[in-house]
Design a protein around this motif. Structure first.
Motif, PDB file in Angstrom:
ATOM      1  N   PRO A   1       7.123  -9.795  25.217  1.00  0.00           N
ATOM      2  CA  PRO A   1       6.908  -8.351  25.371  1.00  0.00           C
ATOM      3  C   PRO A   1       6.272  -7.706  24.142  1.00  0.00           C
ATOM      4  O   PRO A   1       6.486  -6.512  23.904  1.00  0.00           O
ATOM      5  N   ALA A   2       5.514  -8.448  23.344  1.00  0.00           N
ATOM      6  CA  ALA A   2       5.025  -7.927  22.067  1.00  0.00           C
ATOM      7  C   ALA A   2       4.249  -6.625  22.219  1.00  0.00           C
ATOM      8  O   ALA A   2       4.420  -5.691  21.425  1.00  0.00           O
ATOM      9  N   PHE A   3       3.386  -6.545  23.242  1.00  0.00           N
ATOM     10  CA  PHE A   3       2.568  -5.336  23.394  1.00  0.00           C
ATOM     11  C   PHE A   3       3.424  -4.130  23.774  1.00  0.00           C
ATOM     12  O   PHE A   3       3.074  -2.990  23.457  1.00  0.00           O
ATOM     13  N   LEU A   4       4.555  -4.361  24.437  1.00  0.00           N
ATOM     14  CA  LEU A   4       5.468  -3.252  24.747  1.00  0.00           C
ATOM     15  C   LEU A   4       6.221  -2.816  23.490  1.00  0.00           C
ATOM     16  O   LEU A   4       6.447  -1.614  23.275  1.00  0.00           O
TER      17      LEU A   4
ATOM     18  N   LEU B   1       9.469   3.843  32.430  1.00  0.00           N
ATOM     19  CA  LEU B   1      10.506   3.505  33.406  1.00  0.00           C
ATOM     20  C   LEU B   1      11.634   2.638  32.852  1.00  0.00           C
ATOM     21  O   LEU B   1      12.775   2.730  33.327  1.00  0.00           O
ATOM     22  N   ASP B   2      11.342   1.775  31.896  1.00  0.00           N
ATOM     23  CA  ASP B   2      12.344   0.858  31.357  1.00  0.00           C
ATOM     24  C   ASP B   2      12.760   1.355  29.965  1.00  0.00           C
ATOM     25  O   ASP B   2      12.021   1.170  28.996  1.00  0.00           O
ATOM     26  N   PRO B   3      13.934   1.952  29.833  1.00  0.00           N
ATOM     27  CA  PRO B   3      14.316   2.608  28.575  1.00  0.00           C
ATOM     28  C   PRO B   3      14.619   1.662  27.423  1.00  0.00           C
ATOM     29  O   PRO B   3      14.714   2.106  26.278  1.00  0.00           O
ATOM     30  N   ARG B   4      14.725   0.376  27.672  1.00  0.00           N
ATOM     31  CA  ARG B   4      15.175  -0.523  26.600  1.00  0.00           C
ATOM     32  C   ARG B   4      14.188  -0.611  25.445  1.00  0.00           C
ATOM     33  O   ARG B   4      14.588  -0.821  24.288  1.00  0.00           O
ATOM     34  N   TRP B   5      12.889  -0.461  25.717  1.00  0.00           N
ATOM     35  CA  TRP B   5      11.894  -0.633  24.662  1.00  0.00           C
ATOM     36  C   TRP B   5      11.960   0.504  23.647  1.00  0.00           C
ATOM     37  O   TRP B   5      11.900   0.266  22.437  1.00  0.00           O
TER      38      TRP B   5
ATOM     39  N   VAL C   1      14.525   5.454  19.668  1.00  0.00           N
ATOM     40  CA  VAL C   1      13.851   6.616  20.262  1.00  0.00           C
ATOM     41  C   VAL C   1      14.505   6.944  21.601  1.00  0.00           C
ATOM     42  O   VAL C   1      14.710   6.051  22.432  1.00  0.00           O
ATOM     43  N   ASP C   2      14.815   8.196  21.816  1.00  0.00           N
ATOM     44  CA  ASP C   2      15.368   8.648  23.092  1.00  0.00           C
ATOM     45  C   ASP C   2      14.281   8.513  24.167  1.00  0.00           C
ATOM     46  O   ASP C   2      13.214   9.120  24.032  1.00  0.00           O
ATOM     47  N   PRO C   3      14.503   7.736  25.221  1.00  0.00           N
ATOM     48  CA  PRO C   3      13.477   7.563  26.262  1.00  0.00           C
ATOM     49  C   PRO C   3      13.031   8.876  26.901  1.00  0.00           C
ATOM     50  O   PRO C   3      11.927   8.953  27.447  1.00  0.00           O
ATOM     51  N   ARG C   4      13.866   9.901  26.812  1.00  0.00           N
ATOM     52  CA  ARG C   4      13.511  11.201  27.393  1.00  0.00           C
ATOM     53  C   ARG C   4      12.411  11.902  26.604  1.00  0.00           C
ATOM     54  O   ARG C   4      11.949  12.970  27.003  1.00  0.00           O
ATOM     55  N   ILE C   5      11.955  11.277  25.509  1.00  0.00           N
ATOM     56  CA  ILE C   5      10.864  11.854  24.724  1.00  0.00           C
ATOM     57  C   ILE C   5       9.577  11.920  25.543  1.00  0.00           C
ATOM     58  O   ILE C   5       8.724  12.774  25.320  1.00  0.00           O
ATOM     59  N   ILE C   6       9.426  11.002  26.512  1.00  0.00           N
ATOM     60  CA  ILE C   6       8.228  10.993  27.359  1.00  0.00           C
ATOM     61  C   ILE C   6       8.389  12.046  28.452  1.00  0.00           C
ATOM     62  O   ILE C   6       9.254  11.933  29.317  1.00  0.00           O
ATOM     63  N   LYS C   7       7.552  13.059  28.410  1.00  0.00           N
ATOM     64  CA  LYS C   7       7.655  14.175  29.356  1.00  0.00           C
ATOM     65  C   LYS C   7       6.783  13.988  30.595  1.00  0.00           C
ATOM     66  O   LYS C   7       7.016  14.636  31.619  1.00  0.00           O
ATOM     67  N   ALA C   8       5.773  13.135  30.509  1.00  0.00           N
ATOM     68  CA  ALA C   8       4.876  12.891  31.644  1.00  0.00           C
ATOM     69  C   ALA C   8       4.091  11.625  31.365  1.00  0.00           C
ATOM     70  O   ALA C   8       3.916  11.229  30.209  1.00  0.00           O
TER      71      ALA C   8
ATOM     72  N   GLN D   1       8.016  -6.414  35.627  1.00  0.00           N
ATOM     73  CA  GLN D   1       7.377  -5.566  36.635  1.00  0.00           C
ATOM     74  C   GLN D   1       7.847  -4.112  36.567  1.00  0.00           C
ATOM     75  O   GLN D   1       9.034  -3.824  36.756  1.00  0.00           O
ATOM     76  N   PRO D   2       6.940  -3.178  36.317  1.00  0.00           N
ATOM     77  CA  PRO D   2       7.341  -1.771  36.264  1.00  0.00           C
ATOM     78  C   PRO D   2       8.079  -1.300  37.518  1.00  0.00           C
ATOM     79  O   PRO D   2       9.021  -0.509  37.424  1.00  0.00           O
ATOM     80  N   ILE D   3       7.675  -1.803  38.688  1.00  0.00           N
ATOM     81  CA  ILE D   3       8.314  -1.344  39.925  1.00  0.00           C
ATOM     82  C   ILE D   3       9.805  -1.673  39.936  1.00  0.00           C
ATOM     83  O   ILE D   3      10.597  -0.959  40.559  1.00  0.00           O
ATOM     84  N   HIS D   4      10.196  -2.713  39.235  1.00  0.00           N
ATOM     85  CA  HIS D   4      11.608  -3.108  39.180  1.00  0.00           C
ATOM     86  C   HIS D   4      12.462  -2.033  38.507  1.00  0.00           C
ATOM     87  O   HIS D   4      13.668  -1.941  38.760  1.00  0.00           O
ATOM     88  N   PHE D   5      11.835  -1.209  37.658  1.00  0.00           N
ATOM     89  CA  PHE D   5      12.571  -0.216  36.879  1.00  0.00           C
ATOM     90  C   PHE D   5      12.395   1.213  37.408  1.00  0.00           C
ATOM     91  O   PHE D   5      12.794   2.169  36.742  1.00  0.00           O
TER      92      PHE D   5
END
Length: 291
Positions: free
Chosen positions: A116-119, A160-164, A170-177, A209-213
Motif C-alpha cells: 500500500p505504499a502509494f496510499l 472510504l478506508d479510514p485506516r490510512w 489524521v482524523d479521516p473526517r478531514i476530507i470534506k469531499a 478494493q475501494p468498494i469494499h469500504f
C-alpha cells in the motif's frame, strides 16, 4: 500578436490528438501557452513531505482573498507506474483558477514499491496539507481530494478506508469531499498487468478494493466515467455509486459519452476544455460540498 496566435493554433491542431499520449507534460506546456495558468501562481515547489523523500507543489489563485481559501489535493494518474506533479501542472492550474489552493503531491511507484505504499504516501500528503496549507492561504478545515485514474484510486481509498489517515494521526473526517476521475474502484480479480503488479503487496486482495469500504457516513463523492474508456471500465464507477447509494451515502455519478480515459484529464486543460464540462462540473460539486 496575430502571428503568435496563428502559431499557437497550429500547434494545437498538430498535437490535439496526441497531447496526452505524448505525455501529460506536453499538455501542461500547451496549457501554459494557451493561458491556462493566467490568474494562478505556484507558490511552493518541490516541498519535501512524508518519510520517503516525496515532494509536492502548491498552486493558488494569484488574486482575490489571501487566506481562508478551500483546498484541493490532486493525485495524478499513470497506472501506479508513471506520472509526476510537474507534468500535471495543467490540472493544478485549472482548479486554482476556480479559487482553490491546490496541492499536487508525488508518490512512490511500481516497481520500486507495491500496495500500500502509494496510499501511505497519499495519507502523508494529507497530513502535510493539514499542518502547512494555512501558510499558502488555504483553510485546513476545508480540504477536498481529487484525482485521475490511479490517482482516483488513492482518492477513493483515503476517503472510504479510514485506516490510512489514522495511521498518520489524521482524523479521516478531514476530507470534506472527493472527486474521482475514471478511477478503478472494483477491479478484483485482477486482470490488467498494472493492477497485478501494483497490488502484489496485499495479503488479502479484497482489502485493496475501494468498494469494499463503502460506508454510509462517507463524505460527498463525485465519480466520473468516460463512455469510451477502455482502460478503466465504467462498471467501476457504476458499482461504487450503486453501493454508496444503497447505503445512503451522498454520491453522484457523471458519465461523459464519447470520451476516452485520457480525454477526461485533457478536458481540465485550457486547450481541450471544450471536450467536456469536467472542470465546471467538478468545481460546482466541490463548491456545494465545501459550502
Amino acid at each position: 500578436m496575430r502571428r503568435v496566435a496563428i502559431v499557437i493554433a497550429l500547434v494545437v491542431i498538430l498535437i490535439a490528438g496526441t497531447a496526452f499520449t505524448a505525455g501529460p507534460g506536453t499538455l501542461s506546456v500547451l496549457d501554459g501557452m494557451m493561458g491556462g495558468g493566467r490568474g494562478t501562481a505556484r507558490v511552493r515547489e518541490g516541498v519535501r513531505f512524508g518519510t520517503h523523500g516525496q515532494k509536492l507543489d502548491v498552486w493558488r489563485p494569484s488574486g482575490g482573498a489571501k487566506t481562508g481559501l478551500p483546498v484541493l489535493i490532486f493525485w495524478y494518474g499513470g497506472g501506479w507506474v508513471h506520472g509526476s506533479r510537474s507534468a500535471y501542472a495543467f490540472a493544478a492550474r485549472a482548479y486554482a483558477t476556480a479559487g482553490y489552493v491546490v496541492v499536487m503531491p508525488d508518490y512512490r511507484k511500481v516497481p520500486d514499491v507495491r500496495f500500500p505504499a502509494f496510499l501511505q504516501d497519499g495519507a502523508e500528503a494529507v497530513k502535510w496539507t493539514r499542518d502547512h496549507i494555512e501558510a499558502s492561504g488555504g483553510d485546513p478545515n476545508r480540504i477536498a481530494v481529487a484525482g485521475h485514474s490511479a490517482g482516483a484510486y488513492t482518492v477513493a481509498m483515503l476517503t472510504l478506508d479510514p485506516r490510512w489517515l489514522r495511521a498518520e494521526g489524521v482524523d479521516p473526517r478531514i476530507i470534506k469531499a472527493a472527486v474521482g476521475l475514471c478511477g478503478p474502484y472494483d477491479f478484483y480479480p485482477f486482470t490488467a498487468r498494472r493492477a497485478i503488479d501494483a497490488m502484489q503487496g496485499a495479503a488479502d486482495p479484497v482489502m485493496t478494493q475501494p468498494i469494499h469500504f463503502a460506508r454510509r457516513d462517507a463524505p460527498p463523492m463525485l465519480l466520473v466515467s468516460a463512455g469510451d474508456d477502455t482502460q478503466v471500465k465504467a462498471h467501476n464507477a457504476d458499482n461504487l455509486t450503486a453501493k454508496l447509494t444503497g447505503l445512503g451515502a451522498p454520491v453522484r455519478h457523471v458519465d461523459y459519452p464519447g470520451l476516452s480515459h485520457e480525454d477526461v484529464a485533457m478536458a481540465l486543460s485550457k486547450p481541450f476544455r471544450g471536450k467536456a464540462t469536467v472542470l465546471a462540473d467538478s468545481v460546482a460539486f466541490l463548491n456545494r460540498a465545501m459550502r
